[in-house]
Scaffold this active site. Structure first.
Site, PDB file in Angstrom:
ATOM      1  N   ASP A  34      93.129  28.032   6.717  1.00  0.00           N
ATOM      2  CA  ASP A  34      92.556  29.335   6.351  1.00  0.00           C
ATOM      3  C   ASP A  34      91.254  29.613   7.100  1.00  0.00           C
ATOM      4  O   ASP A  34      90.917  30.766   7.348  1.00  0.00           O
ATOM      5  CB  ASP A  34      92.284  29.398   4.845  1.00  0.00           C
ATOM      6  CG  ASP A  34      93.562  29.693   4.070  1.00  0.00           C
ATOM      7  OD1 ASP A  34      94.523  30.171   4.688  1.00  0.00           O
ATOM      8  OD2 ASP A  34      93.583  29.442   2.854  1.00  0.00           O
ATOM      9  N   GLU A 102      86.268  31.329  -1.129  1.00  0.00           N
ATOM     10  CA  GLU A 102      87.631  31.303  -1.654  1.00  0.00           C
ATOM     11  C   GLU A 102      87.865  29.997  -2.385  1.00  0.00           C
ATOM     12  O   GLU A 102      87.571  28.921  -1.859  1.00  0.00           O
ATOM     13  CB  GLU A 102      88.647  31.441  -0.502  1.00  0.00           C
ATOM     14  CG  GLU A 102      90.080  31.299  -0.997  1.00  0.00           C
ATOM     15  CD  GLU A 102      91.145  31.484   0.078  1.00  0.00           C
ATOM     16  OE1 GLU A 102      90.790  31.782   1.240  1.00  0.00           O
ATOM     17  OE2 GLU A 102      92.325  31.308  -0.246  1.00  0.00           O
ATOM     18  N   ASP A 109      95.094  25.579 -12.913  1.00  0.00           N
ATOM     19  CA  ASP A 109      95.212  24.223 -12.360  1.00  0.00           C
ATOM     20  C   ASP A 109      94.079  23.360 -12.890  1.00  0.00           C
ATOM     21  O   ASP A 109      92.930  23.820 -12.964  1.00  0.00           O
ATOM     22  CB  ASP A 109      95.041  24.234 -10.822  1.00  0.00           C
ATOM     23  CG  ASP A 109      96.237  24.829 -10.113  1.00  0.00           C
ATOM     24  OD1 ASP A 109      97.258  25.073 -10.779  1.00  0.00           O
ATOM     25  OD2 ASP A 109      96.130  25.054  -8.890  1.00  0.00           O
ATOM     26  N   GLN A 154      98.494  40.236 -15.973  1.00  0.00           N
ATOM     27  CA  GLN A 154      97.791  40.196 -17.270  1.00  0.00           C
ATOM     28  C   GLN A 154      97.526  38.756 -17.700  1.00  0.00           C
ATOM     29  O   GLN A 154      96.451  38.417 -18.172  1.00  0.00           O
ATOM     30  CB  GLN A 154      98.635  40.878 -18.346  1.00  0.00           C
ATOM     31  CG  GLN A 154      98.769  42.367 -18.176  1.00  0.00           C
ATOM     32  CD  GLN A 154      99.623  42.960 -19.287  1.00  0.00           C
ATOM     33  OE1 GLN A 154      99.455  42.636 -20.458  1.00  0.00           O
ATOM     34  NE2 GLN A 154     100.550  43.830 -18.929  1.00  0.00           N
ATOM     35  N   LYS A 185      97.593  50.964 -16.127  1.00  0.00           N
ATOM     36  CA  LYS A 185      98.035  50.003 -17.145  1.00  0.00           C
ATOM     37  C   LYS A 185      97.354  48.649 -16.902  1.00  0.00           C
ATOM     38  O   LYS A 185      96.805  48.037 -17.826  1.00  0.00           O
ATOM     39  CB  LYS A 185      99.552  49.864 -17.054  1.00  0.00           C
ATOM     40  CG  LYS A 185     100.150  48.988 -18.114  1.00  0.00           C
ATOM     41  CD  LYS A 185     101.675  49.047 -18.022  1.00  0.00           C
ATOM     42  CE  LYS A 185     102.325  47.936 -18.831  1.00  0.00           C
ATOM     43  NZ  LYS A 185     103.743  47.803 -18.514  1.00  0.00           N
ATOM     44  N   CYS A 346      96.565  19.823  25.168  1.00  0.00           N
ATOM     45  CA  CYS A 346      96.287  18.486  24.646  1.00  0.00           C
ATOM     46  C   CYS A 346      97.440  17.536  24.977  1.00  0.00           C
ATOM     47  O   CYS A 346      97.570  17.111  26.115  1.00  0.00           O
ATOM     48  CB  CYS A 346      95.969  18.560  23.157  1.00  0.00           C
ATOM     49  SG  CYS A 346      94.954  17.166  22.635  1.00  0.00           S
ATOM     50  N   HIS A 472      91.851  22.364  22.741  1.00  0.00           N
ATOM     51  CA  HIS A 472      92.706  23.311  22.010  1.00  0.00           C
ATOM     52  C   HIS A 472      92.118  24.719  22.061  1.00  0.00           C
ATOM     53  O   HIS A 472      91.384  25.113  21.146  1.00  0.00           O
ATOM     54  CB  HIS A 472      92.832  22.882  20.547  1.00  0.00           C
ATOM     55  CG  HIS A 472      93.651  21.653  20.340  1.00  0.00           C
ATOM     56  ND1 HIS A 472      95.015  21.688  20.238  1.00  0.00           N
ATOM     57  CD2 HIS A 472      93.309  20.355  20.242  1.00  0.00           C
ATOM     58  CE1 HIS A 472      95.483  20.465  20.064  1.00  0.00           C
ATOM     59  NE2 HIS A 472      94.459  19.627  20.063  1.00  0.00           N
ATOM     60  N   GLU A 474      93.468  27.424  21.450  1.00  0.00           N
ATOM     61  CA  GLU A 474      94.011  28.320  20.412  1.00  0.00           C
ATOM     62  C   GLU A 474      93.045  28.518  19.246  1.00  0.00           C
ATOM     63  O   GLU A 474      93.082  29.544  18.574  1.00  0.00           O
ATOM     64  CB  GLU A 474      95.366  27.817  19.903  1.00  0.00           C
ATOM     65  CG  GLU A 474      95.357  26.516  19.101  1.00  0.00           C
ATOM     66  CD  GLU A 474      95.535  25.267  19.954  1.00  0.00           C
ATOM     67  OE1 GLU A 474      95.128  25.296  21.136  1.00  0.00           O
ATOM     68  OE2 GLU A 474      96.062  24.264  19.448  1.00  0.00           O
TER      69      GLU A 474
HETATM   70  N1  GLN Z   1      98.231  12.261  20.712  1.00  0.00           N
HETATM   71  C1  GLN Z   1      97.329  12.685  21.726  1.00  0.00           C
HETATM   72  C2  GLN Z   1      95.966  12.044  21.578  1.00  0.00           C
HETATM   73  O1  GLN Z   1      95.634  11.562  20.523  1.00  0.00           O
HETATM   74  C3  GLN Z   1      97.210  14.196  21.758  1.00  0.00           C
HETATM   75  C4  GLN Z   1      96.567  14.762  20.550  1.00  0.00           C
HETATM   76  C5  GLN Z   1      96.724  16.260  20.452  1.00  0.00           C
HETATM   77  O2  GLN Z   1      97.587  16.835  21.089  1.00  0.00           O
HETATM   78  N2  GLN Z   1      95.922  16.901  19.642  1.00  0.00           N
HETATM   79  O3  GLN Z   1      95.190  12.040  22.509  1.00  0.00           O
END
Ligand code: GLN
Length: 520
Positions: A34, A102, A109, A154, A185, A346, A472, A474
Site C-alpha cells: 500500500d 491507515e 479483529d 450499519q 438511511k 534485478c 528496481h 518500478e
Molecule cells: N535473487 C537475486 C539477489 O538476491 C535477485 C533479487 C531480486 O530480483 N530482487 O540478488
C-alpha cells in the site's frame, strides 16, 4: 502511514503469494505494498516511519523492557503499546499539514484493537477539529433481490462505536452509485451527515479514484471537517491520465517471464510502472504473465519459442531462488537473438548476464552462486559477503544507492543525466572479474556505483533495446511521472511491434501473389 496489525516485523520475509509485493522505500525499509500506492498518488517521500506492524512495535517495546527503560513497571497494551502507536503517528506528522493514517484489517479483529484505541485517544488529545475518522465499509448489491444492503455498514459502524470511535465520513464500497435515499438511511443509522456518506464505487482504472472522490466532494468535506483552507483544486493532470486510459491509440503487448506470475499482487509496482510507461505513449497495455518454469524444454527442443512469439517486448522481473531460472535464460536468449526489446530488472539483469556469459562468451557453466554455489564461473555472486559486510547486520543491499551512468550509452540517453539514485533489494551482484571477457564480447556496463564497486546497469549496444538494471525502478514510477526506463522500454516495444506487424503483412501479401503457392 500504514499500520499493519499482523505479528511479522515487516513483510520482507513473507511469501509474495501470501502478502503480495514488498515495497522498498528510499531508506531501505521493506514495507506493505500500500505504501507504493501512497507514493504513486501523493508523491510523498515515505520511509520506515510510515509503516508499522504489531511485530515491529512489540520488538521495540520488548527491547526497551529488557534495557530497563520502564523502570520496573508492568508493561501493558494500554498505555505502553498504545503510546508507541501514538508516538509513531506524531513522528510522521511533524512537518506536514495532514497525516493520513491507515489501520489495516477489519473492525472487530483482535489484532487491530490497540491501533483503534490509539486513534481514539488521538482525538481526545488533539480535539475534534484536528482529527477526522474515515471508515471504509461495504454496501453489497444482492442480485437475487435486486437491492443494495446497508446492514454490513450499519454493523461495522456499531462495532466501531462500541470501541469509542464515531466515524465522520463513510466510504461505502459498492459496485453502483448510491441513491439519495440509501445515503440518507445510512446517515441516519450511522450518525453521520448525509453528505458524509460517499459512494466508493468500483472503477475500471485505479487512477480514476481521485476524480470519482472529487466528484463526490470528499476533498471539500475533509477540509471542512479539519477546518482547513486550500487552493482551488486542479484535477487536469488526473483528467488527462484518465482520458488516456480510456482513449488509447493502440495496444502494446509485453510478456513478463517470472516465477510468481499467477499472483499479480506480487508484482504490483511493476505492473503499475508498465501502465505508466504505456500511458506516456497513449497506449493500452496488454501484459501476458509467462511462468518461467513452463518454458523449460529438453535440450534442442525449441517448442518454447511458440510461447514467446508475438510479444512487442519481453521483461524478466525480480525474484529469488533457483526455480524457473533456465526458462528465463531461454526467454532472454530469444529476445537477444531475435532483437525483441528486453528489459531485465534485478534478477532479470543477473540472468541476462548469465545468458550472455554462457551463449556469447562461451562459458557454458556460467551461473549465479545463488543457483549453483559450485559453479566454476560465478558471473553473479555475493560480493558483500566476501567483503564481510554481511556480518554488519542486513543481508541485503536495500534502499536508495547512487549510480553513475556512462556517457554515450542507452542508459544515458534514457535518463538524460549521469547521476541517478534508485532503490535496491537483492543479495547478489555482477562479478567484475568477468567484466573484461563480457565487454570484449559486446556487453556494455553502462552504470555503476560512483566508487565502481557495484555494477548497476548493463546493455547490448548491437541490439535495438536490451537493458538490465540491478535496482528496481518500478518503485519510483508514478502515473504523473512515468519512470524513464519504463517509458522508453514500452516505446521501443511498441515501435518493434508496429514494424513486426507491418513485415508480417507484407510477407503475407507477397506469398499470396506468388504463383502456384497456396500457403498464405
Ligand atoms: N535473487 C537475486 C539477489 O538476491 C535477485 C533479487 C531480486 O530480483 N530482487 O540478488
Amino acid at each position: 502511514m500504514k499500520f499493519d496489525p499482523y505479528l511479522n516485523v515487516d513483510p520482507g520475509t513473507m511469501s509474495p503469494f501470501q502478502h503480495g509485493e514488498v515495497f522498498v522505500t528510499d531508506d531501505g525499509a521493506e514495507t506493505d505494498l500500500d505504501l507504493g500506492h501512497y507514493e504513486r498518488f501523493t508523491h510523498a517521500k515515505l520511509s520506515r516511519d510510515n509503516n508499522w506492524t504489531t511485530g515491529r512495535l512489540y520488538e521495540q517495546i520488548i527491547a526497551k523492557e529488557r534495557r530497563g527503560d520502564y523502570l520496573g513497571k508492568t508493561v501493558q497494551v494500554i498505555p505502553h503499546v498504545t503510546n508507541e502507536i501514538k508516538a509513531a503517528m506524531k513522528k510522521v506528522a511533524q512537518d506536514v499539514d495532514v497525516a493520513i493514517v491507515e489501520v489495516g484489517g477489519t473492525v472487530g479483529d483482535i489484532e487491530s484493537l490497540p491501533f483503534m484505541e490509539a486513534i481514539r485517544q488521538m482525538r481526545q488529545e488533539l480535539g475534534r477539529e484536528h482529527t477526522l475518522f474515515v471508515h471504509v465499509t461495504l454496501v453489497p448489491f444482492i442480485a437475487a433481490a435486486q437491492e443494495l444492503k446497508t446492514k454490513p455498514t450499519q454493523h461495522s459502524v456499531k462495532e466501531l462505536l462500541s470501541i469509542g470511535i464515531q466515524p465522520d465520513i463513510l466510504l461505502c464500497r459498492t459496485d453502483r452509485f448510491l441513491a439519495k435515499d440509501i445515503k440518507s438511511k445510512i446517515a441516519l443509522f450511522c450518525n453521520v451527515a448525509d453528505e458524509a456518506v460517499i459512494t466508493a464505487k468500483d472503477v475500471a482504472s485505479v487512477y480514476e479514484v481521485p476524480l470519482v472522490f472529487a466528484n463526490e466532494g470528499v476533498d471539500t468535506l475533509v477540509l471542512k471537517c479539519l477546518h482547513m483552507e486550500a487552493k482551488d483544486r486542479d484535477l487536469s493532470k488526473w483528467e488527462d491520465i484518465v482520458h488516456r486510459v480510456y482513449n488509447p491509440k493502440d495496444t502494446v503487448t509485453i510478456g513478463i517471464v517470472g516465477k510468481y506470475v499467477e499472483y499479480e499482487d506480487s508484482y504490483k509496482s511493476l505492473k503499475e510502472a508498465l501502465v505508466h510507461g504505456a500511458l506516456a505513449h497513449n497506449l493500452k497495455l496488454q501484459i501476458n504473465w509467462i511462468e518461467a518454469e513452463g518454458l523449460e524444454t529438453a535440450e534442442g527442443d525449441k517448442s518454447y519459442e511458440a510461447q514467446l512469439e508475438g510479444y512487442d517486448g519481453i521483461l524478466v522481473p525480480g525474484g529469488f531462488g533457483k526455480r524457473g531460472i533456465e526458462g528465463m535464460l531461454l526467454a532472454i536468449r530469444y529476445a537477444r537473438e531475435k532483437k525483441v526489446p528486453y528489459f531485465g530488472i534485478c534478477l532479470g539483469m543477473q540472468t541476462a548476464c548469465i545468458e550472455f556469459a554462457r551463449n556469447v562468451v562461451g562459458l557454458a557453466e556460467a551461473n549465479s552462486s545463488e543457483f549453483d554455489p559450485a559453479t566454476p564461473h560465478r558471473v553473479i555472486y555475493k560480493l558483500r559477503e566476501l567483503r564481510g559486510v554481511e556480518e554488519l547486520g542486513g543481508t541485503m543491499r536495500l534502499g536508495a544507492w547512487p549510480c553513475k551512468i556512462e556517457p554515450n550509452t542507452l542508459a544515458h540517453k534514457i535518463y538524460g543525466k549521469s547521476e541517478i539514485s534508485e532503490r535496491h533489494r537483492h543479495r547478489y551482484e555482477f562479478n567484475r572479474e568477468y567484466e573484461e571477457p563480457m565487454t570484449a564480447a559486446g556487453m556494455r556496463i553502462s552504470g555503476s556505483t560512483p566508487d565502481g564497486t557495484y555494477v548497476e546497469m548493463v546493455e547490448l549496444p548491437d541490439h535495438p533495446h536490451f537493458i538490465g538494471c540491478q535496482f528496481h525502478p518500478e518503485f519510483k514510477s508514478k502515473p504523473l511521472e512515468p519512470h524513464p526506463l519504463f517509458r522508453t522500454f514500452v516505446g521501443a516495444a511498441y515501435e518493434y511491434g508496429v514494424k513486426r506487424r507491418a513485415e508480417k503483412e507484407t510477407t503475407a501479401v507477397e506469398m499470396f501473389h506468388r504463383p502456384g503457392k497456396v500457403r498464405v
